[in-house]
Write an enzyme that holds these catalytic residues in place. Structure first.
Site, PDB file in Angstrom:
ATOM      1  N   PRO A 110       2.721   1.236   3.682  1.00 28.98           N
ATOM      2  CA  PRO A 110       1.996   2.479   3.938  1.00 28.98           C
ATOM      3  C   PRO A 110       0.563   2.180   4.387  1.00 28.98           C
ATOM      4  O   PRO A 110      -0.081   1.282   3.839  1.00 28.98           O
ATOM      5  CB  PRO A 110       2.020   3.213   2.598  1.00 28.98           C
ATOM      6  CG  PRO A 110       2.599   2.280   1.598  1.00 28.98           C
ATOM      7  CD  PRO A 110       3.185   1.104   2.295  1.00 28.98           C
ATOM      8  N   ALA A 113      -3.400   2.677   2.172  1.00 32.38           N
ATOM      9  CA  ALA A 113      -3.019   2.768   0.759  1.00 32.38           C
ATOM     10  C   ALA A 113      -3.478   1.526   0.003  1.00 32.38           C
ATOM     11  O   ALA A 113      -3.078   1.289  -1.126  1.00 32.38           O
ATOM     12  CB  ALA A 113      -1.511   2.935   0.640  1.00 32.38           C
ATOM     13  N   LEU A 115      -2.778  -1.604   0.512  1.00 34.26           N
ATOM     14  CA  LEU A 115      -1.754  -2.639   0.297  1.00 34.26           C
ATOM     15  C   LEU A 115      -1.773  -3.675   1.424  1.00 34.26           C
ATOM     16  O   LEU A 115      -0.799  -4.402   1.621  1.00 34.26           O
ATOM     17  CB  LEU A 115      -0.366  -1.998   0.172  1.00 34.26           C
ATOM     18  CG  LEU A 115      -0.159  -1.118  -1.067  1.00 34.26           C
ATOM     19  CD1 LEU A 115       1.225  -0.495  -1.067  1.00 34.26           C
ATOM     20  CD2 LEU A 115      -0.362  -1.921  -2.365  1.00 34.26           C
ATOM     21  N   GLY A 116      -2.846  -3.709   2.170  1.00 38.49           N
ATOM     22  CA  GLY A 116      -3.006  -4.765   3.172  1.00 38.49           C
ATOM     23  C   GLY A 116      -2.283  -4.496   4.476  1.00 38.49           C
ATOM     24  O   GLY A 116      -1.999  -5.430   5.233  1.00 38.49           O
ATOM     25  N   SER A 117      -2.043  -3.207   4.772  1.00 35.81           N
ATOM     26  CA  SER A 117      -1.293  -2.867   5.984  1.00 35.81           C
ATOM     27  C   SER A 117      -1.936  -3.451   7.257  1.00 35.81           C
ATOM     28  O   SER A 117      -1.262  -4.080   8.071  1.00 35.81           O
ATOM     29  CB  SER A 117      -1.178  -1.340   6.061  1.00 35.81           C
ATOM     30  OG  SER A 117      -0.956  -0.926   7.352  1.00 35.81           O
ATOM     31  N   ALA A 119      -4.058  -5.929   7.670  1.00 40.59           N
ATOM     32  CA  ALA A 119      -4.028  -7.399   7.712  1.00 40.59           C
ATOM     33  C   ALA A 119      -2.617  -7.891   8.036  1.00 40.59           C
ATOM     34  O   ALA A 119      -2.437  -8.828   8.825  1.00 40.59           O
ATOM     35  CB  ALA A 119      -4.494  -7.978   6.380  1.00 40.59           C
ATOM     36  N   ALA A 120      -1.606  -7.233   7.452  1.00 43.08           N
ATOM     37  CA  ALA A 120      -0.224  -7.664   7.699  1.00 43.08           C
ATOM     38  C   ALA A 120       0.163  -7.443   9.158  1.00 43.08           C
ATOM     39  O   ALA A 120       0.795  -8.300   9.785  1.00 43.08           O
ATOM     40  CB  ALA A 120       0.727  -6.915   6.773  1.00 43.08           C
ATOM     41  N   ASP A 161      -7.843 -10.011   2.267  1.00 39.36           N
ATOM     42  CA  ASP A 161      -6.557  -9.418   2.667  1.00 39.36           C
ATOM     43  C   ASP A 161      -5.822 -10.331   3.650  1.00 39.36           C
ATOM     44  O   ASP A 161      -4.644 -10.656   3.455  1.00 39.36           O
ATOM     45  CB  ASP A 161      -6.769  -8.039   3.310  1.00 39.36           C
ATOM     46  CG  ASP A 161      -7.151  -6.983   2.286  1.00 39.36           C
ATOM     47  OD1 ASP A 161      -7.465  -7.349   1.143  1.00 39.36           O
ATOM     48  OD2 ASP A 161      -7.145  -5.790   2.636  1.00 39.36           O
TER      49      ASP A 161
HETATM   50  C1  MEV Z   1      -9.697  -4.520   0.150  1.00 36.69           C
HETATM   51  O1  MEV Z   1      -8.331  -4.893  -0.025  1.00 36.69           O
HETATM   52  C2  MEV Z   1     -10.558  -5.237  -0.815  1.00 36.69           C
HETATM   53  C3  MEV Z   1     -12.031  -4.899  -0.744  1.00 36.69           C
HETATM   54  O2  MEV Z   1     -12.685  -5.777  -1.657  1.00 36.69           O
HETATM   55  C4  MEV Z   1     -12.598  -5.070   0.633  1.00 36.69           C
HETATM   56  C5  MEV Z   1     -12.629  -6.525   1.082  1.00 36.69           C
HETATM   57  O3  MEV Z   1     -12.594  -7.427   0.262  1.00 36.69           O
HETATM   58  O4  MEV Z   1     -12.734  -6.730   2.293  1.00 36.69           O
HETATM   59  C6  MEV Z   1     -12.314  -3.471  -1.215  1.00 36.69           C
END
Ligand code: MEV
Length: 326
Positions: A110, A113, A115-117, A119-120, A161
């Site tokens: 999703p 949300a 969950l790293g969308s 970056a993935a 991420d």
């Molecule tokens: C995002 O998954 C994590 C944060 O710390 C942002 C980041 O590290 O870039 C909120």
């Protein structure tokens, strides 16, 4: 000379969840993240009669190298091609548009949300483009390419991420010392035998990471001493959580997750929906609960005692309003 393949191929990348240390990690403190291998973004690339294009199938959007050169995905594909050529010492190469291929992107993760969308998706695209011209990216290469794309999305990402997604293993992460990220981050795979029973629940609120990250940045700029103290306290929690993880001490890990949530609330990145789910999980006997990732929506995590308890937590979180629970 690099040759593009003539048959379709697919590369993918997983989602992630942050166990502890989010936000403070942007300011040089450590954080711990886990891959979620069952949730993936997939990039399928195949020869086509036309110049290079990306079909984002879930969004029904088409980006072409000719007309959307400024789009982050097209820029990522072009950067990947340049990187592969440089790696193989090919000075002159065809521009991305001359690559007669279509990349189709689908994601089970999703969006917005936490969950790293993004970056993935970036790691999957970079892997597919590189593989298409004959080069399999290492995790470090995929992570570095995706990091550039993350900067386009989030402004000041820490890099955690893209790292956990590209390495697909539990990581201890400390960003490079300077803001330009010229130095390499410190990445340390965490050798744990038993993973904690984490239940992940979605508030259903989509919040782009750049919003809470931007708010924390403004707070830090206006009262740096207050924020630095909070980041230091989060770092203490993360250091202790690493010890608890390595020792398999789930009771202690749970208490540290609660502490981390309280500190994130002080930072201003929680919200009533996340607090409600954390409280519901604790009432149902969770060893600990906290928001995970950017906050102000997205997902929270709760630590269950075992698989049976995880099933109970799942039910209670749904009753408390979670839109979906993993
Ligand atoms: C995002 O998954 C994590 C944060 O710390 C942002 C980041 O590290 O870039 C909120």
């Amino acid at each position: 000379m690099l040759m593009s393949t003539t048959s379709p191929l697919e590369r993918s990348a997983c989602a992630k969840v942050i166990l502890c240390g989010e936000h403070a990690v942007v300011y040089g403190r450590p954080a711990i993240a886990f891959p979620l291998s069952h949730l993936r973004a997939r990039a399928r690339i195949e020869p086509s009669g036309q110049s290079f294009r990306i079909l984002a199938a879930d969004l029904n959007r088409l980006y072409t190298a000719e007309h959307d050169a400024d789009r982050s995905l097209i820029r990522l594909a072009a950067a990947t091609l340049d990187f592969v050529r440089a790696t193989h010492r090919e000075q002159a190469g065809l521009p991305l548009a001359a690559l007669r291929a279509q990349l189709t992107l689908r994601s089970e993760i999703p969006a917005a949300a936490h969950l790293g969308s993004s970056a993935a998706v970036s790691v999957a695209v970079a892997r597919a483009v590189a593989a298409y011209v004959g080069h399999e990216l290492t995790p470090a290469e995929a992570s570095a390419l995706a990091f550039e794309a993350e900067k386009m999305h989030h402004g000041t990402p820490s890099g955690i991420d893209n790292t956990v997604v590209a390495y697909e293993q539990p990581v201890w992460f400390v960003r490079a010392a300077d803001e330009s990220n010229a130095g390499a981050p410190h990445i340390d795979p965490i050798p744990i035998n038993t993973l904690p029973h984490l239940v992940i629940a979605d508030t259903g609120l989509s919040t782009p990471t750049r919003i809470p990250v931007g708010d924390v940045r403004r707070g830090w700029e206006s009262t740096p001493a207050v924020y630095e103290r909070l980041f230091d306290r989060i770092a203490e929690v993360v250091n202790a959580a690493r010890q608890a993880l390595l020792a398999g001490d789930w009771e202690r890990l749970g208490r540290l997750m609660d502490d981390n949530h309280a500190l994130l609330s002080e930072l201003g990145v929680s919200c009533p929906e996340l607090d409600t789910l954390c409280e519901a999980a604790r009432r149902a006997g969770a060893l600990g609960a906290k928001l995970s990732g950017g906050g102000r929506g997205g997902n929270m995590i709760a630590l269950a005692r075992d698989a049976q308890h995880a099933a109970l937590l799942r039910e209670q979180l749904l009753v408390a309003g979670a839109k979906r629970v993993m």
